[in-house]
Design a protein around this motif. Sequence first.
Motif, short mmCIF file in Angstrom:
data_model
loop_
_atom_site.label_atom_id
_atom_site.label_comp_id
_atom_site.label_asym_id
_atom_site.label_seq_id
_atom_site.Cartn_x
_atom_site.Cartn_y
_atom_site.Cartn_z
N LYS A 192 -12.22 106.79 -67.13
CA LYS A 192 -13.67 106.73 -67.38
C LYS A 192 -14.04 107.05 -68.84
O LYS A 192 -15.16 106.78 -69.26
CB LYS A 192 -14.42 107.70 -66.47
CG LYS A 192 -14.41 107.31 -65.01
CD LYS A 192 -15.31 108.22 -64.18
CE LYS A 192 -14.77 109.62 -64.13
NZ LYS A 192 -15.45 110.53 -63.22
N ALA A 193 -13.12 107.63 -69.57
CA ALA A 193 -13.42 108.07 -70.94
C ALA A 193 -13.57 106.87 -71.88
O ALA A 193 -13.07 105.78 -71.61
CB ALA A 193 -12.30 108.99 -71.44
N THR A 194 -14.25 107.13 -72.97
CA THR A 194 -14.33 106.15 -74.05
C THR A 194 -13.47 106.66 -75.21
O THR A 194 -13.11 107.85 -75.26
CB THR A 194 -15.78 106.00 -74.54
OG1 THR A 194 -16.21 107.23 -75.15
CG2 THR A 194 -16.71 105.62 -73.38
N GLU A 195 -13.19 105.78 -76.12
CA GLU A 195 -12.42 106.17 -77.30
C GLU A 195 -13.16 107.29 -78.05
O GLU A 195 -12.53 108.22 -78.54
CB GLU A 195 -12.18 104.97 -78.21
CG GLU A 195 -11.37 103.86 -77.57
CD GLU A 195 -9.90 104.18 -77.35
OE1 GLU A 195 -9.25 104.70 -78.27
OE2 GLU A 195 -9.40 103.89 -76.24
N ALA A 196 -14.47 107.23 -78.09
CA ALA A 196 -15.27 108.26 -78.78
C ALA A 196 -15.13 109.62 -78.10
O ALA A 196 -15.22 110.66 -78.76
CB ALA A 196 -16.74 107.84 -78.85
N ASP A 197 -14.89 109.62 -76.78
CA ASP A 197 -14.72 110.89 -76.06
C ASP A 197 -13.46 111.64 -76.50
O ASP A 197 -13.34 112.84 -76.27
CB ASP A 197 -14.61 110.64 -74.55
CG ASP A 197 -15.91 110.14 -73.94
OD1 ASP A 197 -16.99 110.43 -74.48
OD2 ASP A 197 -15.82 109.45 -72.89
N LEU A 198 -12.54 110.93 -77.11
CA LEU A 198 -11.27 111.54 -77.53
C LEU A 198 -11.35 112.24 -78.88
O LEU A 198 -10.43 112.96 -79.26
CB LEU A 198 -10.18 110.47 -77.59
CG LEU A 198 -9.88 109.70 -76.31
CD1 LEU A 198 -8.84 108.62 -76.57
CD2 LEU A 198 -9.43 110.62 -75.20
N LEU A 199 -12.43 112.02 -79.61
CA LEU A 199 -12.52 112.49 -80.99
C LEU A 199 -12.96 113.93 -81.19
O LEU A 199 -12.50 114.59 -82.13
CB LEU A 199 -13.45 111.56 -81.79
CG LEU A 199 -13.01 110.10 -81.83
CD1 LEU A 199 -14.05 109.27 -82.56
CD2 LEU A 199 -11.64 109.96 -82.45
N PRO A 200 -13.87 114.49 -80.36
CA PRO A 200 -14.32 115.86 -80.63
C PRO A 200 -13.19 116.89 -80.58
O PRO A 200 -12.18 116.70 -79.89
CB PRO A 200 -15.33 116.13 -79.51
CG PRO A 200 -15.77 114.79 -79.04
CD PRO A 200 -14.56 113.90 -79.22
N ASP A 201 -13.42 117.98 -81.30
CA ASP A 201 -12.45 119.08 -81.29
C ASP A 201 -12.49 119.83 -79.96
O ASP A 201 -13.53 119.92 -79.31
CB ASP A 201 -12.75 120.07 -82.42
CG ASP A 201 -12.28 119.58 -83.77
OD1 ASP A 201 -11.46 118.62 -83.81
OD2 ASP A 201 -12.72 120.13 -84.79
N TRP A 202 -11.35 120.38 -79.62
CA TRP A 202 -11.17 121.21 -78.43
C TRP A 202 -10.42 122.45 -78.89
O TRP A 202 -9.42 122.36 -79.62
CB TRP A 202 -10.36 120.42 -77.39
CG TRP A 202 -10.32 121.01 -76.02
CD1 TRP A 202 -11.21 120.77 -75.01
CD2 TRP A 202 -9.35 121.91 -75.49
NE1 TRP A 202 -10.85 121.46 -73.88
CE2 TRP A 202 -9.70 122.17 -74.15
CE3 TRP A 202 -8.21 122.52 -76.00
CZ2 TRP A 202 -8.97 123.01 -73.33
CZ3 TRP A 202 -7.48 123.37 -75.20
CH2 TRP A 202 -7.86 123.59 -73.87
N THR A 203 -10.88 123.63 -78.48
CA THR A 203 -10.33 124.88 -78.99
C THR A 203 -9.66 125.68 -77.88
O THR A 203 -10.25 125.92 -76.83
CB THR A 203 -11.45 125.73 -79.63
OG1 THR A 203 -12.09 124.96 -80.65
CG2 THR A 203 -10.89 127.01 -80.23
N LEU A 204 -8.43 126.12 -78.15
CA LEU A 204 -7.70 127.02 -77.26
C LEU A 204 -7.72 128.39 -77.92
O LEU A 204 -7.31 128.54 -79.08
CB LEU A 204 -6.26 126.53 -77.07
CG LEU A 204 -5.37 127.36 -76.14
CD1 LEU A 204 -5.91 127.32 -74.71
CD2 LEU A 204 -3.94 126.82 -76.18
#
Length: 174
Positions: A99-111
């Motif tokens: 369901k994701a878009t290519e744009a959904d893959l771009l934001p940062d994610w923090t651990l």
Amino acid sequence: MEIIPMLLKEMDAEAVTTRKMLSIVPTDKFDWKPHPKSMSIRELAGHIAELPGWVTMALTTNGLDFAANPYQLPEVHNTEDILAEFEKSFASGRAHLEKATEADLLPDWTLRNGDTIYDVSSKAEVIRTAFCQMVHHRAQLGVFLRLLNIPIPGSYGPSADEMHLYDFESAFSQ
């Protein structure tokens, strides 16, 4: 070139090998570990089974803070539980990725753990890391099983336990 189709292809391929490995985990050895600092087979297999769910987490959150969400392994009591956990996390991760878009893959994610930041990566990188973690821990599980003298399946070709099934000499002499 789009990234999502490549990630889906990789996810599907790794799922095949992961299912083979998880299906041979012996319930009677769940508490065994090769070293005091090692995870038990139960912990390791449970973690492998949950890793496809990190795709869901990467796509639906901006990060994970262990201080606010202490890590808990999935509760598994037998090999069937491990496989069920894997299928649940795989289905969720794959559905979210589809369901994701290519744009959904771009934001940062923090651990992080409170104020301590372990990693900041794009969501695409977090998904790839989840796949790498699955392969890494699956290899650890292979070592655990080998130490218990349990024949293991091949991952990207035949394992040493399967070599007798292939005639490599004739395959390369043509």
